[in-house]
Design a protein around this motif. Structure first.
Motif, PDB file in Angstrom:
ATOM      1  N   UNK A   8       0.878  -1.187  -0.054  1.00 25.15           N
ATOM      2  CA  UNK A   8      -0.014   0.257   0.093  1.00 25.15           C
ATOM      3  C   UNK A   8       0.857   1.203  -0.094  1.00 25.15           C
ATOM      4  N   UNK A   9       2.001   1.312   0.794  1.00 22.15           N
ATOM      5  CA  UNK A   9       2.961   2.438   0.548  1.00 22.15           C
ATOM      6  C   UNK A   9       3.319   2.625  -0.757  1.00 22.15           C
ATOM      7  N   UNK A  10       3.683   1.554  -1.338  1.00 20.92           N
ATOM      8  CA  UNK A  10       4.540   1.828  -2.649  1.00 20.92           C
ATOM      9  C   UNK A  10       3.279   2.188  -3.568  1.00 20.92           C
ATOM     10  N   UNK A  11       2.149   1.956  -3.486  1.00 17.60           N
ATOM     11  CA  UNK A  11       1.063   2.242  -4.307  1.00 17.60           C
ATOM     12  C   UNK A  11       0.959   3.908  -4.131  1.00 17.60           C
ATOM     13  N   UNK A  12       0.777   4.096  -2.744  1.00 15.94           N
ATOM     14  CA  UNK A  12       0.283   5.614  -2.336  1.00 15.94           C
ATOM     15  C   UNK A  12       1.732   6.681  -2.855  1.00 15.94           C
ATOM     16  N   UNK A  13       3.031   6.151  -2.806  1.00 16.29           N
ATOM     17  CA  UNK A  13       3.895   6.883  -3.158  1.00 16.29           C
ATOM     18  C   UNK A  13       4.083   7.153  -4.691  1.00 16.29           C
ATOM     19  N   UNK A  14       3.194   6.015  -5.507  1.00 10.85           N
ATOM     20  CA  UNK A  14       3.475   5.917  -6.859  1.00 10.85           C
ATOM     21  C   UNK A  14       2.238   7.339  -7.479  1.00 10.85           C
ATOM     22  N   UNK A  15       1.431   7.847  -6.524  1.00  5.41           N
ATOM     23  CA  UNK A  15       0.460   8.824  -6.922  1.00  5.41           C
ATOM     24  C   UNK A  15      -0.839   8.093  -7.381  1.00  5.41           C
ATOM     25  N   UNK A  16      -1.825   8.995  -7.661  1.00  4.94           N
ATOM     26  CA  UNK A  16      -3.144   8.665  -8.117  1.00  4.94           C
ATOM     27  C   UNK A  16      -3.192   9.157  -9.683  1.00  4.94           C
ATOM     28  N   UNK A  17      -2.625   8.253 -10.385  1.00  7.01           N
ATOM     29  CA  UNK A  17      -2.260   8.448 -11.893  1.00  7.01           C
ATOM     30  C   UNK A  17      -3.205   7.669 -12.787  1.00  7.01           C
ATOM     31  N   UNK A  18      -4.032   7.004 -12.208  1.00  4.54           N
ATOM     32  CA  UNK A  18      -4.949   5.974 -13.176  1.00  4.54           C
ATOM     33  C   UNK A  18      -6.506   6.319 -12.820  1.00  4.54           C
ATOM     34  N   UNK A  19      -7.254   6.204 -13.987  1.00  4.81           N
ATOM     35  CA  UNK A  19      -8.644   6.556 -13.936  1.00  4.81           C
ATOM     36  C   UNK A  19      -9.074   5.023 -14.332  1.00  4.81           C
ATOM     37  N   UNK A  20     -10.064   4.705 -13.497  1.00  2.00           N
ATOM     38  CA  UNK A  20     -10.890   3.307 -13.496  1.00  2.00           C
ATOM     39  C   UNK A  20     -12.133   3.861 -14.066  1.00  2.00           C
ATOM     40  N   UNK A  21     -12.641   3.190 -15.276  1.00  2.80           N
ATOM     41  CA  UNK A  21     -13.865   3.692 -15.878  1.00  2.80           C
ATOM     42  C   UNK A  21     -14.658   2.305 -16.142  1.00  2.80           C
ATOM     43  N   UNK A  22     -15.956   2.436 -16.328  1.00  6.65           N
ATOM     44  CA  UNK A  22     -16.953   1.491 -16.831  1.00  6.65           C
ATOM     45  C   UNK A  22     -17.789   2.243 -18.035  1.00  6.65           C
ATOM     46  N   UNK A  23     -17.859   1.481 -19.052  1.00  7.43           N
ATOM     47  CA  UNK A  23     -18.554   2.455 -20.123  1.00  7.43           C
ATOM     48  C   UNK A  23     -18.949   1.194 -21.247  1.00  7.43           C
ATOM     49  N   UNK A  24     -19.717   1.800 -22.090  1.00 13.18           N
ATOM     50  CA  UNK A  24     -20.181   1.370 -23.206  1.00 13.18           C
ATOM     51  C   UNK A  24     -19.722   2.103 -24.328  1.00 13.18           C
ATOM     52  N   UNK A  25     -19.298   1.640 -25.381  1.00  3.61           N
ATOM     53  CA  UNK A  25     -18.831   2.261 -26.420  1.00  3.61           C
ATOM     54  C   UNK A  25     -18.374   1.374 -27.570  1.00  3.61           C
ATOM     55  N   UNK A  49     -16.976  11.643 -22.238  1.00  2.00           N
ATOM     56  CA  UNK A  49     -18.597  11.712 -22.387  1.00  2.00           C
ATOM     57  C   UNK A  49     -18.785  12.004 -23.809  1.00  2.00           C
ATOM     58  N   UNK A  50     -17.833  12.542 -24.738  1.00  2.00           N
ATOM     59  CA  UNK A  50     -18.207  12.831 -26.101  1.00  2.00           C
ATOM     60  C   UNK A  50     -18.067  11.608 -26.865  1.00  2.00           C
ATOM     61  N   UNK A  51     -17.223  10.674 -26.269  1.00  3.13           N
ATOM     62  CA  UNK A  51     -17.023   9.404 -27.252  1.00  3.13           C
ATOM     63  C   UNK A  51     -18.029   8.036 -26.723  1.00  3.13           C
ATOM     64  N   UNK A  52     -18.234   7.847 -25.356  1.00  2.00           N
ATOM     65  CA  UNK A  52     -18.720   6.752 -24.907  1.00  2.00           C
ATOM     66  C   UNK A  52     -19.857   6.986 -23.770  1.00  2.00           C
ATOM     67  N   UNK A  53     -20.757   6.136 -23.437  1.00  2.00           N
ATOM     68  CA  UNK A  53     -21.584   6.360 -22.387  1.00  2.00           C
ATOM     69  C   UNK A  53     -21.058   5.579 -21.026  1.00  2.00           C
ATOM     70  N   UNK A  54     -20.442   6.650 -20.154  1.00  2.00           N
ATOM     71  CA  UNK A  54     -19.937   6.262 -18.927  1.00  2.00           C
ATOM     72  C   UNK A  54     -20.894   5.749 -17.831  1.00  2.00           C
ATOM     73  N   UNK A  55     -20.477   4.536 -16.995  1.00  2.00           N
ATOM     74  CA  UNK A  55     -21.375   4.251 -16.017  1.00  2.00           C
ATOM     75  C   UNK A  55     -20.549   4.541 -14.625  1.00  2.00           C
ATOM     76  N   UNK A  56     -19.341   4.709 -14.686  1.00  2.00           N
ATOM     77  CA  UNK A  56     -18.438   4.980 -13.561  1.00  2.00           C
ATOM     78  C   UNK A  56     -17.225   5.716 -14.073  1.00  2.00           C
ATOM     79  N   UNK A  57     -16.628   6.468 -13.087  1.00  2.00           N
ATOM     80  CA  UNK A  57     -15.372   7.287 -13.251  1.00  2.00           C
ATOM     81  C   UNK A  57     -14.786   7.572 -12.191  1.00  2.00           C
ATOM     82  N   UNK A  58     -13.439   7.205 -11.843  1.00  2.00           N
ATOM     83  CA  UNK A  58     -12.886   7.293 -10.575  1.00  2.00           C
ATOM     84  C   UNK A  58     -11.319   7.237 -10.733  1.00  2.00           C
ATOM     85  N   UNK A  59     -10.704   8.028  -9.798  1.00  2.00           N
ATOM     86  CA  UNK A  59      -9.180   8.218  -9.729  1.00  2.00           C
ATOM     87  C   UNK A  59      -8.650   7.214  -8.807  1.00  2.00           C
ATOM     88  N   UNK A  60      -7.789   6.547  -9.203  1.00  2.00           N
ATOM     89  CA  UNK A  60      -7.227   5.348  -8.288  1.00  2.00           C
ATOM     90  C   UNK A  60      -5.714   5.350  -8.291  1.00  2.00           C
TER      91      UNK A  60
END
Length: 317
Positions: free
Chosen positions: A219-236, A275-286
């Motif tokens: 968890x320390x390694x992940x936290x030190x690496x920052x929140x540089x990832x977006x997790x999405x659920x979508x249809x497109x 939003x211009x390209x796909x239908x988003x169901x979920x969007x979060x920074x991880x």
């Protein structure tokens, strides 16, 4: 350094034909944990393991295994599951496990009892009299696991323990590894299965080109690496996530995806583009996953992801 360490190396060097496989490695592995020792093929992690266990003699530097500078002096307190299978193909599995337990100092009766116990735990009791060569690769892997822990070691080193296992037996082995940890055994886990590392390990060390490049709590390694990832659920439509602004890499599963971002990426701009390209169901920074951190440190040109989710070395052209 941690005084309660089962493995301690200082300035460890191991060479083969003048090529340094391990380069002045300082490593401490704490007792009572599941410790992930990671690296792409050819990184030096297996050489490190074998040198720490006394299979290889170091060219320089020092090793302590269970507080002893001679690994062979404490070998009966250690278990080792190598990546390559080392079973006797013509020998009955219970007889073979009992033999391996006996050479670790158990009486004949105790060795047979432990062999029967582990075959039962692994769902192989009805095949106790079968020769190893009659088993599938996955069944042989379970027997090899039993051979590494049958003498109740204080430390067990598992090098790619999930090789050849289906999801059911992968889960079984994972539960047994956690049980070993809960009973006080230190588990050193070397695997390309990053999802297992993230789920099971308290701490990790990443070795690349013979050097330690990363160490710390998961968890320390992940936290030190920052929140540089977006997790999405979508249809497109296929290709909808190509060439998004501020996105360096996309791991797309069809209805969900993880987007790796540039350091100064504007998440609002990325959200508008989505939003211009796909239908988003979920969007979060991880935080990045251990797999993403691994790839960031060793370079995407060194490894690829197989269909089974394993990290595999690529040969440079």
């Amino acid at each position: 350094m941690n005084n309660n360490a089962v493995v301690r190396t200082q300035k460890l060097v191991k060479e083969f034909d003048g090529v340094r496989a391990v380069k002045e490695l300082d490593l401490v592995i704490p007792a009572g944990s599941i410790f992930g020792l990671l690296g792409p093929n050819g990184s030096g992690k297996t050489t490190t393991i074998r040198t720490c266990l006394g299979v290889y003699i170091p060219d320089s530097g020092s090793i302590e295994l269970l507080g002893n500078s001679d690994p062979l002096a404490v070998r009966d307190r250690v278990g080792y599951l190598p990546e390559e299978r080392g079973l006797y193909p013509k020998m009955q599995v219970q007889e073979q496990l009992a033999f391996l337990a006996s050479i670790r100092g158990m009486s004949h009766r105790e060795a047979n009892g432990r062999a029967a116990y582990w075959l039962d735990r692994l769902g192989l009791a009805d095949r106790a009299k079968s020769a190893t060569e009659e088993f599938s690769k996955g069944m042989q892997q379970k027997v090899q696991f039993a051979a590494s822990v049958i003498h109740e070691p204080e430390v067990v080193v598992l090098d790619e323990p999930f090789t050849g296992l289906d999801p059911v037996n992968t889960r079984l082995l994972k539960e047994l590894i956690l049980e070993l940890r809960d009973n006080g055994c230190t588990v050193i886990l070397s695997t390309h299965r990053m999802e297992q590392v993230e789920a099971m390990c308290e701490e990790i060390a990443l070795i690349h080109q013979g050097e330690l490049v990363l160490r710390g709590g998961v968890q320390e390694v992940r936290a030190q690496s920052g929140s540089n990832t977006l997790a999405i659920e979508y249809e497109g439509a296929p290709g909808s996530l190509d060439n998004l602004p501020g996105v360096t890499q996309v791991h797309d599963s069809g209805r969900s995806a993880r987007l790796q971002l540039e350091a100064d990426a504007d998440t609002q701009q990325i959200a508008r583009a989505l939003f211009d390209r796909v239908h988003l169901h979920a969007f979060s920074t991880e935080q990045p996953s251990i797999e993403e951190i691994f790839l960031a440190h060793v370079g995407h040109g060194d490894v690829t992801i197989s269909e089974t989710g394993e990290l595999v070395e690529e040969v440079a052209s």
